[in-house]
Design a protein around this motif. Structure first.
Motif, short mmCIF file in Angstrom:
data_model
loop_
_atom_site.label_atom_id
_atom_site.label_comp_id
_atom_site.label_asym_id
_atom_site.label_seq_id
_atom_site.Cartn_x
_atom_site.Cartn_y
_atom_site.Cartn_z
N PRO A 23 0.82 -1.21 0.00
CA PRO A 23 0.00 0.00 0.00
C PRO A 23 0.86 1.26 0.00
O PRO A 23 1.78 1.41 0.80
N GLY A 24 0.55 2.16 -0.92
CA GLY A 24 1.33 3.38 -1.04
C GLY A 24 1.16 4.34 0.11
O GLY A 24 1.97 5.25 0.27
N TRP A 25 0.11 4.14 0.92
CA TRP A 25 -0.13 5.05 2.04
C TRP A 25 0.60 4.60 3.31
O TRP A 25 0.59 5.30 4.30
N PHE A 26 1.25 3.44 3.26
CA PHE A 26 2.01 3.00 4.44
C PHE A 26 3.27 3.85 4.59
O PHE A 26 3.93 4.18 3.61
N ARG A 27 3.61 4.17 5.81
CA ARG A 27 4.87 4.86 6.05
C ARG A 27 6.01 3.85 5.97
O ARG A 27 5.88 2.71 6.38
N ARG A 28 7.14 4.29 5.42
CA ARG A 28 8.29 3.41 5.25
C ARG A 28 9.54 4.14 5.70
O ARG A 28 9.60 5.38 5.68
N PRO A 29 10.58 3.40 6.12
CA PRO A 29 11.82 4.05 6.57
C PRO A 29 12.44 4.95 5.50
O PRO A 29 12.95 6.02 5.81
N THR A 30 12.41 4.49 4.25
CA THR A 30 12.95 5.28 3.15
C THR A 30 11.78 5.71 2.26
O THR A 30 11.15 4.86 1.62
N PRO A 31 11.48 6.99 2.19
CA PRO A 31 10.34 7.43 1.36
C PRO A 31 10.63 7.24 -0.12
O PRO A 31 11.79 7.10 -0.55
N LEU A 32 9.59 7.23 -0.92
CA LEU A 32 9.75 7.11 -2.37
C LEU A 32 10.21 8.42 -3.00
O LEU A 32 10.88 8.43 -4.03
N LEU A 33 9.84 9.52 -2.39
CA LEU A 33 10.21 10.84 -2.89
C LEU A 33 10.78 11.66 -1.75
O LEU A 33 10.39 11.48 -0.60
N TRP A 34 11.74 12.55 -2.06
CA TRP A 34 12.22 13.50 -1.06
C TRP A 34 12.52 14.82 -1.73
O TRP A 34 12.61 14.92 -2.95
N ARG A 35 12.68 15.84 -0.90
CA ARG A 35 12.69 17.21 -1.38
C ARG A 35 13.88 17.54 -2.27
O ARG A 35 13.74 18.26 -3.26
N GLU A 36 15.07 17.01 -1.96
CA GLU A 36 16.27 17.41 -2.68
C GLU A 36 17.19 16.22 -2.86
O GLU A 36 17.22 15.31 -2.03
N MET A 37 17.95 16.25 -3.96
CA MET A 37 18.85 15.14 -4.27
C MET A 37 19.83 14.88 -3.13
O MET A 37 20.31 15.80 -2.48
N ARG A 38 20.11 13.59 -2.92
CA ARG A 38 21.15 13.19 -1.98
C ARG A 38 21.80 11.92 -2.53
O ARG A 38 21.15 11.11 -3.18
N SER A 39 23.08 11.78 -2.28
CA SER A 39 23.82 10.64 -2.78
C SER A 39 24.22 9.73 -1.63
O SER A 39 24.54 10.20 -0.54
N HIS A 40 24.21 8.42 -1.89
CA HIS A 40 24.70 7.47 -0.90
C HIS A 40 26.22 7.50 -0.82
O HIS A 40 26.80 7.11 0.19
N CYS A 41 26.88 7.94 -1.90
CA CYS A 41 28.34 8.00 -1.92
C CYS A 41 28.83 9.27 -1.22
O CYS A 41 28.07 10.22 -1.03
N VAL A 42 30.11 9.27 -0.85
CA VAL A 42 30.69 10.41 -0.15
C VAL A 42 31.90 10.91 -0.92
O VAL A 42 32.51 10.17 -1.71
N PRO A 43 32.28 12.17 -0.74
CA PRO A 43 33.52 12.66 -1.35
C PRO A 43 34.71 11.83 -0.85
O PRO A 43 34.75 11.41 0.31
N ALA A 44 35.67 11.60 -1.74
CA ALA A 44 36.83 10.79 -1.37
C ALA A 44 38.03 11.20 -2.22
O ALA A 44 37.87 11.79 -3.29
N HIS A 45 39.22 10.85 -1.73
CA HIS A 45 40.47 11.27 -2.37
C HIS A 45 41.46 10.11 -2.30
O HIS A 45 41.63 9.49 -1.24
#
Length: 335
Positions: A23-45
């Motif tokens: 059901p799309g109305w169920f709350r989930r830990p990770t939402p399907l949509l969010w306000r602004e882009m975010r990456s799972h990766c991090v800056p690295a060198h």
């Protein structure tokens, strides 16, 4: 939640789960949509002088017969990641000793190489043999047979970039070793659409105009029509040049071909020099300062983001106004 005609909410949940429905109305830990882009990766060198020493050791302990490609993968330091450098890209430093050959194969992912130190190494792509000299950028589009060899007298080093994580995500992965192990050379050439020679790249930068936005410096885009998921740019940053900080929705790998300086990617400060690689996950704040005349190769998924109309740039300079979504879409349409 109000009870349904078929019973209490718990009964509905059990029924939908049995039918593999969520059901799309169920709350989930990770939402399907969010306000602004975010990456799972991090800056690295990754510091080239440190990796180079590891490769020098590996060259005497691991043969190309054992490894086929003697390389060290740049793994983004996030949990549960065993190969990706960024969300869509994987990079690795590779080395060959004089007299060695790496067997030919082909695969779905598109690949390219930034040659850091080489005199006498070469690549064979679909039967065409061309040099891989210091400063060259060479291509092996997906589906092309390719192998390497080294006819020089000094150990060769370069950086590979491939869209393997993207291929894993989309799932069309195919790999095939060459039936003869080493592909036969049908033609030898120094001028190939698969090779951008250092001297030609520098000449193109001499003709290029400075970036009017102040974000990227003097930049050329190398044509990669057979590799639509990978964008290759080469930037020239003169001594004491600093950019206007920005962020954009392209995952970007920076390879230092000449010079030194400092960059800030998100909260990571990077003091870079020749051969180093550092990465900016999409939507990271990016600022650069060149300490001396520098040339940088930028590998990204920008043209893929543009094709999907996901590409967006935001100016973060002093007094700069962010682009709106409509302005970004107009920029996409212009190319």
């Amino acid at each position: 939640m109000k009870p349904s005609q078929s019973g209490e909410p718990e009964a509905l949940a059990e029924r939908t789960e049995a039918l593999h429905l969520l059901p799309g109305w169920f709350r989930r830990p990770t939402p399907l949509l969010w306000r602004e882009m975010r990456s799972h990766c991090v800056p690295a060198h990754w510091r080239y002088h440190e990796v180079r020493e590891c490769l020098r050791q590996a060259a005497h302990e691991v043969s190309t017969e054992e490894a086929e490609r003697r390389n060290l993968i740049l793994r983004n330091p996030i949990p549960d990641n065993d190969h990706s450098t960024l969300r869509t890209l994987i990079c690795a430093y590779q080395t060959m000793l004089p007299g060695e050959k790496a067997k030919s194969h082909r695969h779905s992912p598109h690949a390219m190489r930034v040659i850091l130190e080489s005199r006498g190494a070469y690549s064979i792509v679909d039967g065409h043999k061309h040099p891989m000299e210091s400063g060259d950028i060479v291509l092996t589009p997906g589906g092309c047979w390719h192998g390497h060899g080294h006819e020089g007298s000094e150990q060769a080093f370069w950086l590979d970039g491939l869209d393997v994580p993207l291929t894993h995500l989309l799932e069309p992965m195919f790999y095939e070793p060459h039936p003869d192990q080493w592909e036969r050379v049908a033609q030898e050439t120094t001028h190939s659409p698969m090779r951008f020679a250092w001297a030609e790249t520098m000449a193109a930068l001499d003709r290029a105009e400075a970036d009017p936005t102040g974000h990227f410096g003097t930049t050329i885009t190398l044509p990669t029509p057979m590799m639509p998921t990978v964008t290759l740019k080469v930037c020239r940053w003169p001594a004491n040049w600093a950019n206007r900080p920005y962020r954009h929705t392209a995952n970007t790998v920076y390879v230092v071909m000449r010079g030194s300086g400092r960059s800030e990617v998100g909260e990571l400060e990077v003091d870079w020099s020749f051969g180093d690689t550092f990465v900016a996950p999409a939507w990271s704040r990016i600022s650069h300062h060149a300490s001396e005349d520098s040339v940088i190769c930028a590998i990204s998924d920008e043209q893929l983001m543009r094709w999907t109309r996901y590409y967006r740039v935001e100016d973060l300079g002093h007094g700069g106004a962010p682009l709106t979504i409509s302005q970004t879409n107009e920029a996409n349409l212009r190319g």
